[in-house]
Design a protein around this motif. Structure first.
Motif, PDB file in Angstrom:
ATOM      1  N   GLU A  74      46.087   0.793  18.459  1.00  0.00           N
ATOM      2  CA  GLU A  74      47.565   0.506  19.081  1.00  0.00           C
ATOM      3  C   GLU A  74      48.283   1.951  18.940  1.00  0.00           C
ATOM      4  O   GLU A  74      48.042   2.800  18.088  1.00  0.00           O
ATOM      5  N   ALA A  75      49.309   2.010  19.638  1.00  0.00           N
ATOM      6  CA  ALA A  75      50.016   3.259  19.935  1.00  0.00           C
ATOM      7  C   ALA A  75      50.642   3.494  18.533  1.00  0.00           C
ATOM      8  O   ALA A  75      50.995   4.813  18.325  1.00  0.00           O
ATOM      9  N   LYS A  76      51.106   2.416  18.240  1.00  0.00           N
ATOM     10  CA  LYS A  76      51.900   2.549  16.534  1.00  0.00           C
ATOM     11  C   LYS A  76      50.805   3.427  15.587  1.00  0.00           C
ATOM     12  O   LYS A  76      51.608   4.023  14.654  1.00  0.00           O
ATOM     13  N   ASN A  77      49.492   3.433  15.716  1.00  0.00           N
ATOM     14  CA  ASN A  77      48.677   4.323  14.834  1.00  0.00           C
ATOM     15  C   ASN A  77      48.707   5.653  15.123  1.00  0.00           C
ATOM     16  O   ASN A  77      48.120   6.490  14.192  1.00  0.00           O
ATOM     17  N   SER A  78      49.330   6.246  16.067  1.00  0.00           N
ATOM     18  CA  SER A  78      49.384   7.418  16.518  1.00  0.00           C
ATOM     19  C   SER A  78      48.178   8.013  16.577  1.00  0.00           C
ATOM     20  O   SER A  78      47.772   9.405  15.991  1.00  0.00           O
ATOM     21  N   ASN A  84      42.574  -1.073   7.970  1.00  0.00           N
ATOM     22  CA  ASN A  84      43.804  -1.734   7.940  1.00  0.00           C
ATOM     23  C   ASN A  84      44.561  -1.845   6.821  1.00  0.00           C
ATOM     24  O   ASN A  84      44.191  -1.216   5.643  1.00  0.00           O
ATOM     25  N   GLU A  85      45.599  -2.454   6.568  1.00  0.00           N
ATOM     26  CA  GLU A  85      46.759  -2.461   5.438  1.00  0.00           C
ATOM     27  C   GLU A  85      45.899  -2.788   4.109  1.00  0.00           C
ATOM     28  O   GLU A  85      46.052  -1.985   2.991  1.00  0.00           O
ATOM     29  N   ASP A  86      45.308  -3.576   4.152  1.00  0.00           N
ATOM     30  CA  ASP A  86      44.533  -4.272   2.827  1.00  0.00           C
ATOM     31  C   ASP A  86      42.839  -4.061   2.911  1.00  0.00           C
ATOM     32  O   ASP A  86      42.390  -4.329   1.793  1.00  0.00           O
ATOM     33  N   PHE A  87      42.577  -2.933   3.643  1.00  0.00           N
ATOM     34  CA  PHE A  87      41.263  -2.371   3.455  1.00  0.00           C
ATOM     35  C   PHE A  87      40.128  -3.482   4.005  1.00  0.00           C
ATOM     36  O   PHE A  87      38.887  -3.352   3.470  1.00  0.00           O
ATOM     37  N   SER A  88      40.410  -4.497   4.423  1.00  0.00           N
ATOM     38  CA  SER A  88      39.404  -5.570   4.680  1.00  0.00           C
ATOM     39  C   SER A  88      38.845  -5.465   6.038  1.00  0.00           C
ATOM     40  O   SER A  88      37.837  -5.841   6.440  1.00  0.00           O
ATOM     41  N   GLY A  89      39.298  -4.419   6.901  1.00  0.00           N
ATOM     42  CA  GLY A  89      38.839  -3.903   8.054  1.00  0.00           C
ATOM     43  C   GLY A  89      39.425  -2.766   8.584  1.00  0.00           C
ATOM     44  O   GLY A  89      39.789  -2.029   7.948  1.00  0.00           O
ATOM     45  N   PHE A  90      39.418  -2.542   9.843  1.00  0.00           N
ATOM     46  CA  PHE A  90      40.045  -1.357  10.484  1.00  0.00           C
ATOM     47  C   PHE A  90      41.195  -1.478  11.427  1.00  0.00           C
ATOM     48  O   PHE A  90      41.511  -2.678  11.803  1.00  0.00           O
ATOM     49  N   ASN A  91      41.804  -0.227  11.710  1.00  0.00           N
ATOM     50  CA  ASN A  91      43.046  -0.542  12.661  1.00  0.00           C
ATOM     51  C   ASN A  91      42.927  -0.394  13.794  1.00  0.00           C
ATOM     52  O   ASN A  91      43.691   0.058  14.862  1.00  0.00           O
ATOM     53  N   PHE A  92      41.569  -0.519  14.179  1.00  0.00           N
ATOM     54  CA  PHE A  92      41.023  -0.232  15.700  1.00  0.00           C
ATOM     55  C   PHE A  92      39.979  -1.479  16.092  1.00  0.00           C
ATOM     56  O   PHE A  92      39.432  -1.814  14.890  1.00  0.00           O
ATOM     57  N   THR A  93      39.637  -1.779  17.012  1.00  0.00           N
ATOM     58  CA  THR A  93      38.660  -2.927  17.669  1.00  0.00           C
ATOM     59  C   THR A  93      37.583  -2.181  18.475  1.00  0.00           C
ATOM     60  O   THR A  93      37.934  -0.874  18.914  1.00  0.00           O
ATOM     61  N   GLN A  94      36.574  -2.686  18.218  1.00  0.00           N
ATOM     62  CA  GLN A  94      35.434  -2.003  19.058  1.00  0.00           C
ATOM     63  C   GLN A  94      34.911  -2.832  20.187  1.00  0.00           C
ATOM     64  O   GLN A  94      34.827  -3.883  20.188  1.00  0.00           O
ATOM     65  N   GLN A  95      34.977  -2.237  21.432  1.00  0.00           N
ATOM     66  CA  GLN A  95      34.438  -2.851  22.357  1.00  0.00           C
ATOM     67  C   GLN A  95      33.174  -2.103  23.215  1.00  0.00           C
ATOM     68  O   GLN A  95      33.043  -0.972  23.016  1.00  0.00           O
ATOM     69  N   ALA A 202      31.628   7.886   4.478  1.00  0.00           N
ATOM     70  CA  ALA A 202      32.727   7.677   3.676  1.00  0.00           C
ATOM     71  C   ALA A 202      33.866   8.582   4.146  1.00  0.00           C
ATOM     72  O   ALA A 202      33.690   9.854   4.364  1.00  0.00           O
ATOM     73  N   ILE A 203      35.157   8.210   3.959  1.00  0.00           N
ATOM     74  CA  ILE A 203      36.316   8.960   4.703  1.00  0.00           C
ATOM     75  C   ILE A 203      37.505   9.357   3.448  1.00  0.00           C
ATOM     76  O   ILE A 203      37.686   8.720   2.605  1.00  0.00           O
ATOM     77  N   SER A 204      38.196  10.402   3.627  1.00  0.00           N
ATOM     78  CA  SER A 204      39.293  10.546   2.796  1.00  0.00           C
ATOM     79  C   SER A 204      40.241   9.796   3.039  1.00  0.00           C
ATOM     80  O   SER A 204      40.556   9.225   4.275  1.00  0.00           O
ATOM     81  N   LEU A 205      41.000   9.253   1.965  1.00  0.00           N
ATOM     82  CA  LEU A 205      42.319   8.144   2.427  1.00  0.00           C
ATOM     83  C   LEU A 205      43.371   8.747   2.474  1.00  0.00           C
ATOM     84  O   LEU A 205      44.401   8.134   2.744  1.00  0.00           O
TER      85      LEU A 205
END
Length: 341
Positions: A74-78, A84-95, A202-205
Motif C-alpha cells: 500500500e502507498a502508506k508504506n512508502s 507487518n506490525e506484529d511480525f506475523s506476516g508482511f506489509n505486502f501481498t504476493q500475486q 534475514a534483514i535489518s529491522l
C-alpha cells in the motif's frame, strides 16, 4: 525523514570497465566499486534514457508469456517492503501476473503522487526474456556462468540483507541507491529472524529513513562505517560476497539486472546450513562447552595456516583432507545418517 545517507562515505568509482572487459582486480575486490557507465551501450539502457515507454516496449519484444511474481504494498508504506506490525506476516501481498500487465500498471501510475508499490524481484532473465542477453550482457564474466536476474518496479525500499554470491548490479532504468555495510557490522544492524523473512534472507529491522536510535542505538556505529552508491541508468555496482546492502528504487519506473556468481567448488553446500546445524547442536550448550567448540571451529574451520595439520600423516587426514566431490558425498552421507535418527 532522517537523512543518514549524507553522513556516509561514497563508494569509490571507476570508469575504465566495459561489458567485455572488467579487470580481475574488480571482480576479486573485498570492497564495493561503482562501475560508472559500464552498461551504457546496452540497447535497453539507451531505450530507457529516451523514455519509460520505450524501455517497456524494448523489454516487451522479448517477453513470451511467463508469469512473474509481484509484491504489492500500500502507498502508506512508502515503498518499504517489510514485516507487518506484529511480525506475523508482511506489509505486502504476493500475486502472479503477466509481465506486460505489470509494465502497463507501472506506466499508468508514474504520474500519480501516491501509488501502491509494485515490485518484481529476482526473476531469471533467460526464462523471462529469451534472447535479451544477446544484446544486453556482461561477456566479461561469462566464464563464471552467473545467474542473471531482473528486478522491476516503481519506488521501493528493500531492507538491508546479505547474499552469499558476488554481485554486479546493473542499473538499467531509473535511479537506485545502495547503502552498504561490511560484514563486521552485523551486530549494529539489528538483524531479524533467520527463518521468517520477506524474501529468503534475514534483514535489518532498522528503518533507514526513520531510524529509531532509542530502539536501535548501535545503528549509529553502523552509519559511521556505511557507504552509499547512487546509480544512474548505465551504471553498475560490484558488490562483494556477504556485504549488507539496503536497496532503493528512487524513480517511478526502475529496472535493474544483476549477475550473481560464486567461485566456490560445485561440491560445496550452503554455509547457512552449517549455521542452522550449529543452532541445533551448539547454541544451547553450557558456556564452557561452547567456549571449547569455539576453539575447535577456530582451529579446524577458520584457520588458514597451511601447516596447521602437518603433524598428522597425510594418509591419515581423512575428512581433514582438502574436499573434492567424492569426499563431499561421503561427508553428506555421514551427516544424513546422523540427522535421520
Amino acid at each position: 525523514m532522517t537523512d543518514i545517507f549524507s553522513r556516509m562515505a561514497k563508494v569509490k568509482q571507476i570508469t575504465t570497465c566495459t561489458p567485455l572487459d572488467i579487470p580481475e582486480s574488480v571482480l576479486t575486490s573485498n570492497e564495493p566499486i561503482i562501475l560508472k557507465g559500464l552498461v551504457n551501450s546496452w540497447p535497453i539502457v539507451q531505450a530507457a534514457k529516451e523514455s519509460t515507454e520505450q524501455a517497456s516496449e524494448y523489454i516487451s519484444q522479448y517477453y513470451q508469456g511467463m508469469t512473474v511474481g509481484i509484491g504489492i504494498s500500500e502507498a502508506k508504506n512508502s515503498g518499504r517492503l517489510f514485516y507487518n506490525e506484529d511480525f506475523s506476516g508482511f506489509n505486502f501481498t504476493q500475486q502472479s501476473a503477466q509481465l506486460d500487465d505489470v509494465l502497463t500498471q507501472l506506466l499508468a501510475s508514474k504520474h500519480l503522487t501516491l501509488s501502491p508499490s509494485l515490485y518484481v524481484g529476482s526473476t531469471s532473465v533467460d526464462k523471462l526474456l529469451p534472447g535479451f542477453r544477446q544484446e544486453n550482457d556482461l561477456a566479461a564474466i561469462a566464464q563464471y556462468k552467473p545467474l542473471v536476474s531482473l528486478w522491476l518496479g516503481n519506488q521501493s525500499r528493500v531492507a538491508a540483507h546479505h547474499d552469499m554470491p558476488s554481485n554486479i548490479a546493473c542499473c538499467v532504468a531509473g535511479k537506485r541507491r545502495f547503502t552498504l555495510f561490511p560484514p563486521a557490522q552485523l551486530t549494529n544492524l539489528y538483524i531479524g529472524p533467520l527463518d521468517h523473512t520477506p524474501a529468503g534472507q534475514a534483514i535489518s529491522l532498522v528503518d533507514f529513513h526513520q531510524p529509531d536510535f532509542n530502539k536501535f542505538p548501535n545503528f549509529k556505529k553502523a552509519i559511521e562505517q556505511g557507504l552509499v552508491a547512487e546509480l544512474a541508468p548505465g551504471d553498475a555496482l560490484f558488490l562483494p560476497s556477504m556485504w549488507w546492502h539496503h536497496v532503493e528504487g528512487l524513480s517511478k519506473f526502475n529496472i535493474l539486472i544483476n549477475y550473481w556468481w560464486q567461485s566456490n567448488p560445485a561440491h560445496m553446500g550452503a554455509p547457512m546450513d552449517a549455521l542452522f546445524h550449529a543452532l541445533l547442536n551448539i547454541k544451547k550448550l553450557p558456556s564452557h562447552q561452547k567456549s571449547a567448540w569455539f576453539e575447535l571451529f577456530k582451529f579446524y574451520i577458520f584457520n588458514d595456516d597451511p601447516n596447521a595439520l602437518s603433524h598428522i600423516p597425510t594418509e591419515s587426514l581423512g575428512v581433514l583432507n582438502p574436499t573434492d566431490d567424492k569426499a563431499a558425498r561421503h561427508i553428506r552421507a555421514q551427516l544424513l545418517n546422523k540427522l535421520n535418527r
